[in-house]
Design a protein around this motif. Sequence first.
Motif, mmCIF file in Angstrom:
data_model
loop_
_atom_site.group_PDB
_atom_site.id
_atom_site.type_symbol
_atom_site.label_atom_id
_atom_site.label_comp_id
_atom_site.label_asym_id
_atom_site.label_seq_id
_atom_site.Cartn_x
_atom_site.Cartn_y
_atom_site.Cartn_z
ATOM 1 N N ASN A 36 47.244 64.191 52.188
ATOM 2 C CA ASN A 36 46.597 64.940 53.259
ATOM 3 C C ASN A 36 47.374 66.213 53.567
ATOM 4 O O ASN A 36 48.580 66.298 53.318
ATOM 5 N N GLN A 43 42.831 69.242 57.366
ATOM 6 C CA GLN A 43 42.362 69.528 58.710
ATOM 7 C C GLN A 43 43.236 70.609 59.322
ATOM 8 O O GLN A 43 44.309 70.914 58.837
ATOM 9 N N LYS A 87 38.399 68.926 60.947
ATOM 10 C CA LYS A 87 38.461 68.667 59.523
ATOM 11 C C LYS A 87 37.826 69.808 58.737
ATOM 12 O O LYS A 87 36.864 70.439 59.186
ATOM 13 N N GLN A 121 31.756 68.598 49.004
ATOM 14 C CA GLN A 121 31.357 67.777 50.151
ATOM 15 C C GLN A 121 30.152 68.392 50.865
ATOM 16 O O GLN A 121 29.250 67.664 51.298
ATOM 17 N N SER A 167 50.777 61.220 51.270
ATOM 18 C CA SER A 167 49.484 60.567 51.071
ATOM 19 C C SER A 167 48.447 61.481 50.440
ATOM 20 O O SER A 167 47.388 61.028 50.004
ATOM 21 N N ASN A 187 29.888 62.858 60.283
ATOM 22 C CA ASN A 187 31.051 62.072 60.715
ATOM 23 C C ASN A 187 31.599 61.191 59.598
ATOM 24 O O ASN A 187 32.775 60.813 59.611
ATOM 25 N N GLY A 188 30.751 60.862 58.642
ATOM 26 C CA GLY A 188 31.184 60.006 57.547
ATOM 27 C C GLY A 188 31.953 60.724 56.461
ATOM 28 O O GLY A 188 32.468 60.086 55.539
ATOM 29 N N VAL A 189 32.044 62.049 56.556
ATOM 30 C CA VAL A 189 32.787 62.812 55.542
ATOM 31 C C VAL A 189 34.285 62.665 55.791
ATOM 32 O O VAL A 189 34.771 62.937 56.894
ATOM 33 N N THR A 190 35.006 62.229 54.796
ATOM 34 C CA THR A 190 36.461 62.101 54.887
ATOM 35 C C THR A 190 37.104 63.330 54.270
ATOM 36 O O THR A 190 36.982 63.558 53.060
ATOM 37 N N CYS A 191 37.777 64.101 55.092
ATOM 38 C CA CYS A 191 38.405 65.339 54.623
ATOM 39 C C CYS A 191 39.913 65.148 54.534
ATOM 40 O O CYS A 191 40.535 64.637 55.469
ATOM 41 N N ARG A 192 40.492 65.577 53.422
ATOM 42 C CA ARG A 192 41.939 65.465 53.229
ATOM 43 C C ARG A 192 42.692 66.621 53.896
ATOM 44 O O ARG A 192 43.918 66.611 53.928
#
Length: 514
Positions: A435, A229, A2, A8, A433, A222-227
């Motif tokens: 991503n 990758q 990611k 972030q 979506s 690990n909690g970071v949500t990446c759009r």
Amino acid sequence: MKLATSSQMRELDRRAIQERGIPSIDLMERAAAGVAEAVLELLPFRPGKARVSALCGAGNNGGDGIAAARLLFLRGVSVRAFLVGSYERLTPDAMEETRRLSECGVELEPFDPERPEQADWILTSHVVVDAIFGVGLSRPVDPASNFAAAIDIINRSRGRVVAADVASGVAADTGRVLGCGVRADRTITFTLPKIGQFAGDGALLSGQVEVRDIGIPRDLVNGVTCRTQTVEREFAAAAVPPRKPNGHKGDFGKLLVVGGAVGYTGAPYLAAAAAVRSGCGLVYLGVPEGIWEVEAARCVSAMPFPLADRNGRLSRRALPAILDRLRDCGVLALGPGLGRDEDTAKLVREILERTEKPVVLDADGINALEGHIDTLDARRDRVTILTPHDGEFARLGGDLSGADRVGAARAFAEAHGCILVLKGHRTVTAVPSGNALVNTTGNSGLAKGGSGDVLTGLIASLLAQGAAPVQAAAGGVWLHGRAGDLAAERLTAWCMTPEDVIEELPGVFRELGL
């Protein structure tokens, strides 16, 4: 893998410091240790005989460089640290690192591009550390400033360059070069890689990117949500559908390729050949009647058939035959070598309107949508994968004016409900979506006519064999790039051809353990 944004990363730092009580100076020390270790690895001989320059800004990125200079001095390296900026603007942590450096007998010197002795040291250093700007840079570097002069002298240095976190001048979120940028041999980035290190010109300036853990708790990371990758080997392997040991040709997909015109006989052949080579069970190739004999003579495994044409290009009269053949096929690859003709363009739009089948649209199939984007919008609930290069993307209304390829691809895919494969260095695959996936394989040898046709056939083949649309698109790009890398290793980027890329596909599949 990611890819994070600058916001972030700032939030991660804040939470580690404020919520988990980790001293910010400790994070800086660990970052500096990673930079110093990279420098030591690049030294041409033992530290006692080497000299290093560290050019540091006044922010925390500069603090990383100042601390790295101290650690290198303690390892016996002759090191000088230069402040690009003013002492008054040093952050508290950078000021503390300056004090620690001074305690070792090394002073942070003001950078002065007019001092020949200083320039000579930097230009002849064995390694130069770039710690001028961090992830927060958002405006162009003033070409008349000391910052621009520092970037210039780093780029003119004979030594290897190690960038701390982000190569200075590179926008962390886009890869855009903000005025001027450092050309790094290696970038030591912290906690998570950044989008700008894998996209746009930033991918070229960052060199080898290495991610270092600086002590931010793993659960926060690990909690970071990446759009966004990257596409790696494991993703590509998962994109290739398994084969039943007792399967027959009908079990491995039926693909219809439609394309070709007088003067463009290679494109449909390459697409069909790539589809066969990558495992598709049955590949039909519909071409204008005027070139059918040429395709029939070249194709051994694919099955060409003639379609109604006009002046060597497909006519709208071919529509019934195409739709009839498509009933027995799972996927349509449309566009390779079609040529630009209004009658052919109308045919393309009618096919897109009439078929419910997944479509991989390439080349002049994409150009047929210029001024008719509503045809694409009407397929929002159907699978449509577009594979434009920058020029084709612009004709569709894609906006690359901001030098943000990832953002532009993402915006287009969201707006039009399609999967967009924006071809180029570090090809971007964007989905509705929001991503995006950035490819990590490929080389300049793929910048040749016919390479895109191979990619179209490969994506369509995976889709026909049962891969999910996103897997087929992004995985196909990775496989295509990796085959190109193998071809370049064997033949060089100058001498490789699209046919060579097809021939290297078996090697790629073996590498993936398939």
